[in-house]
Scaffold this active site. Structure first.
Site, PDB file in Angstrom:
ATOM      1  N   ARG A  26      67.973  22.771 -39.183  1.00 29.26           N
ATOM      2  CA  ARG A  26      66.855  22.041 -38.558  1.00 29.26           C
ATOM      3  C   ARG A  26      67.291  20.704 -37.950  1.00 29.26           C
ATOM      4  O   ARG A  26      66.506  19.757 -37.897  1.00 29.26           O
ATOM      5  CB  ARG A  26      65.722  21.800 -39.550  1.00 29.26           C
ATOM      6  CG  ARG A  26      64.995  23.060 -39.979  1.00 29.26           C
ATOM      7  CD  ARG A  26      64.092  23.573 -38.857  1.00 29.26           C
ATOM      8  NE  ARG A  26      63.326  24.724 -39.306  1.00 29.26           N
ATOM      9  CZ  ARG A  26      62.057  24.653 -39.714  1.00 29.26           C
ATOM     10  NH1 ARG A  26      61.424  23.524 -39.720  1.00 29.26           N
ATOM     11  NH2 ARG A  26      61.435  25.737 -40.111  1.00 29.26           N
ATOM     12  N   ARG A  30      62.112  17.276 -35.452  1.00 25.64           N
ATOM     13  CA  ARG A  30      61.324  16.051 -35.504  1.00 25.64           C
ATOM     14  C   ARG A  30      62.044  14.826 -36.025  1.00 25.64           C
ATOM     15  O   ARG A  30      61.537  13.723 -35.892  1.00 25.64           O
ATOM     16  CB  ARG A  30      60.049  16.313 -36.323  1.00 25.64           C
ATOM     17  CG  ARG A  30      59.079  17.204 -35.561  1.00 25.64           C
ATOM     18  CD  ARG A  30      57.986  17.745 -36.446  1.00 25.64           C
ATOM     19  NE  ARG A  30      58.562  18.630 -37.446  1.00 25.64           N
ATOM     20  CZ  ARG A  30      57.842  19.404 -38.268  1.00 25.64           C
ATOM     21  NH1 ARG A  30      56.527  19.358 -38.223  1.00 25.64           N
ATOM     22  NH2 ARG A  30      58.438  20.198 -39.138  1.00 25.64           N
ATOM     23  N   ARG A  39      58.663  16.985 -26.998  1.00 24.13           N
ATOM     24  CA  ARG A  39      57.643  17.834 -27.626  1.00 24.13           C
ATOM     25  C   ARG A  39      56.235  17.313 -27.335  1.00 24.13           C
ATOM     26  O   ARG A  39      55.313  18.081 -27.097  1.00 24.13           O
ATOM     27  CB  ARG A  39      57.953  17.852 -29.111  1.00 24.13           C
ATOM     28  CG  ARG A  39      57.065  18.579 -30.016  1.00 24.13           C
ATOM     29  CD  ARG A  39      57.243  20.067 -29.966  1.00 24.13           C
ATOM     30  NE  ARG A  39      56.416  20.601 -31.036  1.00 24.13           N
ATOM     31  CZ  ARG A  39      55.093  20.510 -31.048  1.00 24.13           C
ATOM     32  NH1 ARG A  39      54.455  19.963 -30.032  1.00 24.13           N
ATOM     33  NH2 ARG A  39      54.400  20.968 -32.070  1.00 24.13           N
ATOM     34  N   ASP A  76      62.916  30.160 -33.299  1.00 22.50           N
ATOM     35  CA  ASP A  76      62.315  30.311 -34.615  1.00 22.50           C
ATOM     36  C   ASP A  76      62.519  31.744 -35.083  1.00 22.50           C
ATOM     37  O   ASP A  76      62.659  32.663 -34.270  1.00 22.50           O
ATOM     38  CB  ASP A  76      60.816  29.986 -34.578  1.00 22.50           C
ATOM     39  CG  ASP A  76      60.320  29.602 -35.968  1.00 22.50           C
ATOM     40  OD1 ASP A  76      60.355  28.410 -36.307  1.00 22.50           O
ATOM     41  OD2 ASP A  76      59.947  30.509 -36.738  1.00 22.50           O
ATOM     42  N   TYR A 153      56.153  37.055 -43.848  1.00 16.23           N
ATOM     43  CA  TYR A 153      55.220  36.427 -42.905  1.00 16.23           C
ATOM     44  C   TYR A 153      54.297  37.452 -42.255  1.00 16.23           C
ATOM     45  O   TYR A 153      53.116  37.189 -42.020  1.00 16.23           O
ATOM     46  CB  TYR A 153      55.978  35.644 -41.831  1.00 16.23           C
ATOM     47  CG  TYR A 153      56.481  34.307 -42.329  1.00 16.23           C
ATOM     48  CD1 TYR A 153      55.597  33.249 -42.545  1.00 16.23           C
ATOM     49  CD2 TYR A 153      57.826  34.096 -42.593  1.00 16.23           C
ATOM     50  CE1 TYR A 153      56.055  32.022 -43.013  1.00 16.23           C
ATOM     51  CE2 TYR A 153      58.296  32.880 -43.058  1.00 16.23           C
ATOM     52  CZ  TYR A 153      57.401  31.840 -43.269  1.00 16.23           C
ATOM     53  OH  TYR A 153      57.838  30.630 -43.734  1.00 16.23           O
TER      54      TYR A 153
HETATM   55  C1  CP3 Z   1      61.114  29.979 -42.593  1.00 22.40           C
HETATM   56  C2  CP3 Z   1      61.612  29.588 -41.224  1.00 22.40           C
HETATM   57  C3  CP3 Z   1      60.797  29.358 -40.078  1.00 22.40           C
HETATM   58  N1  CP3 Z   1      61.647  29.056 -39.039  1.00 22.40           N
HETATM   59  C4  CP3 Z   1      62.943  29.063 -39.458  1.00 22.40           C
HETATM   60  C5  CP3 Z   1      62.951  29.443 -40.813  1.00 22.40           C
HETATM   61  C6  CP3 Z   1      64.185  29.679 -41.640  1.00 22.40           C
HETATM   62  C7  CP3 Z   1      64.798  28.429 -42.133  1.00 22.40           C
HETATM   63  C8  CP3 Z   1      64.003  27.689 -43.171  1.00 22.40           C
HETATM   64  O1  CP3 Z   1      63.810  28.257 -44.280  1.00 22.40           O
HETATM   65  O2  CP3 Z   1      63.607  26.564 -42.889  1.00 22.40           O
HETATM   66  C9  CP3 Z   1      64.163  28.831 -38.663  1.00 22.40           C
HETATM   67  C10 CP3 Z   1      64.172  27.761 -37.646  1.00 22.40           C
HETATM   68  N2  CP3 Z   1      63.105  27.093 -37.089  1.00 22.40           N
HETATM   69  C11 CP3 Z   1      63.558  26.190 -36.169  1.00 22.40           C
HETATM   70  C12 CP3 Z   1      64.967  26.325 -36.079  1.00 22.40           C
HETATM   71  C13 CP3 Z   1      65.742  25.583 -35.008  1.00 22.40           C
HETATM   72  C14 CP3 Z   1      67.122  25.355 -35.088  1.00 22.40           C
HETATM   73  C15 CP3 Z   1      67.558  24.264 -36.057  1.00 22.40           C
HETATM   74  O3  CP3 Z   1      67.633  23.105 -35.648  1.00 22.40           O
HETATM   75  O4  CP3 Z   1      67.892  24.602 -37.218  1.00 22.40           O
HETATM   76  C16 CP3 Z   1      65.363  27.283 -37.040  1.00 22.40           C
HETATM   77  C17 CP3 Z   1      66.752  27.768 -37.395  1.00 22.40           C
HETATM   78  C18 CP3 Z   1      62.739  25.280 -35.351  1.00 22.40           C
HETATM   79  C19 CP3 Z   1      61.421  24.857 -35.853  1.00 22.40           C
HETATM   80  N3  CP3 Z   1      60.450  25.655 -36.410  1.00 22.40           N
HETATM   81  C20 CP3 Z   1      59.337  24.909 -36.680  1.00 22.40           C
HETATM   82  C21 CP3 Z   1      59.569  23.567 -36.270  1.00 22.40           C
HETATM   83  C22 CP3 Z   1      58.575  22.422 -36.356  1.00 22.40           C
HETATM   84  C23 CP3 Z   1      57.484  22.581 -35.362  1.00 22.40           C
HETATM   85  C24 CP3 Z   1      57.361  21.487 -34.320  1.00 22.40           C
HETATM   86  O5  CP3 Z   1      58.340  20.856 -33.881  1.00 22.40           O
HETATM   87  O6  CP3 Z   1      56.232  21.278 -33.908  1.00 22.40           O
HETATM   88  C25 CP3 Z   1      60.871  23.529 -35.742  1.00 22.40           C
HETATM   89  C26 CP3 Z   1      61.583  22.353 -35.153  1.00 22.40           C
HETATM   90  C27 CP3 Z   1      58.059  25.420 -37.258  1.00 22.40           C
HETATM   91  C28 CP3 Z   1      58.149  26.367 -38.390  1.00 22.40           C
HETATM   92  N4  CP3 Z   1      58.825  27.556 -38.378  1.00 22.40           N
HETATM   93  C29 CP3 Z   1      58.705  28.164 -39.615  1.00 22.40           C
HETATM   94  C30 CP3 Z   1      57.883  27.348 -40.433  1.00 22.40           C
HETATM   95  C31 CP3 Z   1      57.508  27.655 -41.867  1.00 22.40           C
HETATM   96  C32 CP3 Z   1      57.521  26.248 -39.650  1.00 22.40           C
HETATM   97  C33 CP3 Z   1      56.546  25.161 -40.033  1.00 22.40           C
HETATM   98  C34 CP3 Z   1      57.145  24.147 -40.925  1.00 22.40           C
HETATM   99  C35 CP3 Z   1      57.638  22.960 -40.143  1.00 22.40           C
HETATM  100  O7  CP3 Z   1      56.846  22.444 -39.370  1.00 22.40           O
HETATM  101  O8  CP3 Z   1      58.790  22.586 -40.329  1.00 22.40           O
HETATM  102  C36 CP3 Z   1      59.321  29.460 -39.989  1.00 22.40           C
END
Ligand code: CP3
Length: 342
Positions: A26, A30, A39, A76, A153
């Protein structure tokens, strides 16, 4: 394209490196003001994910801002259920939401095994643009969710502490669960192969909800599908498996053709090293350690590095960086790894 910095890739192949490579799960997101600025100008998360030039831009932001040794494509894991026919929404400050979920055999029947070129072309295009714009600065990581986490999910419809609907399915309708897992696996394999063709140097499988299954269910409903993915991808690129909470699965992963095992912060690196043969280990600083002072972050990072002595290591956190983490502390983490000569 020759890589200018191939430390991460060499460590991911199990080769010795002059220093430990470092990146963060990640890292694009943010924590970076430049991410929040971009964003803020968009309609939402999905617009960013689905616009290849913008996804490429935020993929590269942490390379410039944090000087990490690898880029991970901005996307994602939930793009896979969507490609299979189940649309997701990303609700601000709450997380993912699926208006329709999988409950019955008819629901599973309706899902398609997605063609990545047809249904995930925007991710492939983002990879191609990123690869070109990186110009060999660092390797590029592709990724997908593990089939179990994707099923969780699809059945639950949103995040959950217990994922009880998804776990109920494993007990009540195991054959249906297997059908769904195989469809997800087939999609994931062609998707990851297409990511490699589009420029991914390494792929990582995220099994974020591994830890809520009992070990017997994990072997039956998760690691056997991860094994299929590893078998299909390992001849192409090094594969990393990160199964959060599944400390009891290390010996299973050690027998798979994946090259790297990701550790969460509950795992003991020396113990995993003893179980995992010559695998490269990735991880595993507690993301909350980055809430410390500069000095505390440096000390915690060095303590983590010492624990990984004795074999190839890629420094990372034990899960994604928390969004309210001070980017300066992330830099202290990265710089401490880079200065370390264990
Ligand atoms: C379970 C999972 C998800 N997504 C992901 C996982 C597996 C890794 C982990 O366990 O964290 C994988 C993921 N999601 C995102 C990346 C980007 C690459 C990176 O920088 O790692 C990666 C590798 C961007 C994202 N995916 C998400 C964001 C935040 C949303 C935003 O910027 O508005 C980002 C940058 C949203 C997301 N996406 C997901 C959730 C549960 C959420 C909401 C929680 C949160 O807000 O952090 C599902």
């Amino acid at each position: 394209m020759m890589l200018k910095n191939d430390l991460f890739l060499r460590a991911a192949r199990g080769e010795a490196t002059e220093r430990t490579p470092v990146w963060l799960m990640r890292q694009a997101g943010r924590i970076l003001p430049e991410y929040r600025a971009l964003r803020g100008r968009l309609s939402g998360f999905k617009e960013l994910v689905e616009t290849p030039a913008l996804a490429a831009e935020v993929t590269i932001q942490p390379i410039d801002a944090l000087d990490v040794d690898a880029a991970i494509i901005f996307s994602d894991i939930l793009v896979v259920p969507e490609a299979m026919g189940l649309t997701y929404e990303m609700i601000e400050a709450r997380g993912p939401f699926f208006p329709e979920t999988i409950q019955s055999a008819a629901d599973v029947e309706k899902l398609r095994v997605a063609d990545p070129h047809e249904h995930l072309g925007y991710v492939l295009e983002a990879l191609r643009i990123t690869k070109k714009e990186l110009a060999g600065r660092v390797p590029l990581i592709g990724f997908a969710g593990a089939p179990w986490t994707i099923l969780a999910y699809m059945v639950e419809g949103h995040g959950s502490k217990t994922f009880s609907k998804a776990r109920r399915l494993l007990y009540r309708e195991p054959a249906l669960a297997h059908q769904l897992l195989q469809k997800i696996t087939d999609t994931t394999i062609t998707y990851l192969q297409a990511q490699v063709a589009a420029g991914a140097d390494v792929v990582q499988v995220f099994d974020s909800w591994a830890g809520i299954l009992p070990p017997t269910h994990y072997a039956e409903f998760s690691s056997r599908y991860i094994a299929q993915i590893c078998a299909a991808l390992a001849p192409l690129v090094p594969v990393t498996v990160f199964a959060k909470g599944a400390w009891w699965a290390v010996e299973d992963f050690a027998a798979l053709p994946c090259r790297t095992i990701g550790l969460d912060w509950n795992q003991n690196p020396a113990q995993v090293r003893a179980q995992a043969g010559d695998k490269t280990l990735q991880g595993n600083l507690d993301p909350a350690a980055l809430y410390g002072t500069r000095e505390q972050v440096k000390a915690a990072t060095e303590a983590m590095l010492r624990q990984f002595a004795g074999g190839p290591h890629i420094a990372n956190l034990g899960h994604g960086v928390y969004p309210d983490t001070d980017a300066d502390n992330v830099r202290v983490f990265v710089d401490t790894v880079k200065a370390w000569r264990g």
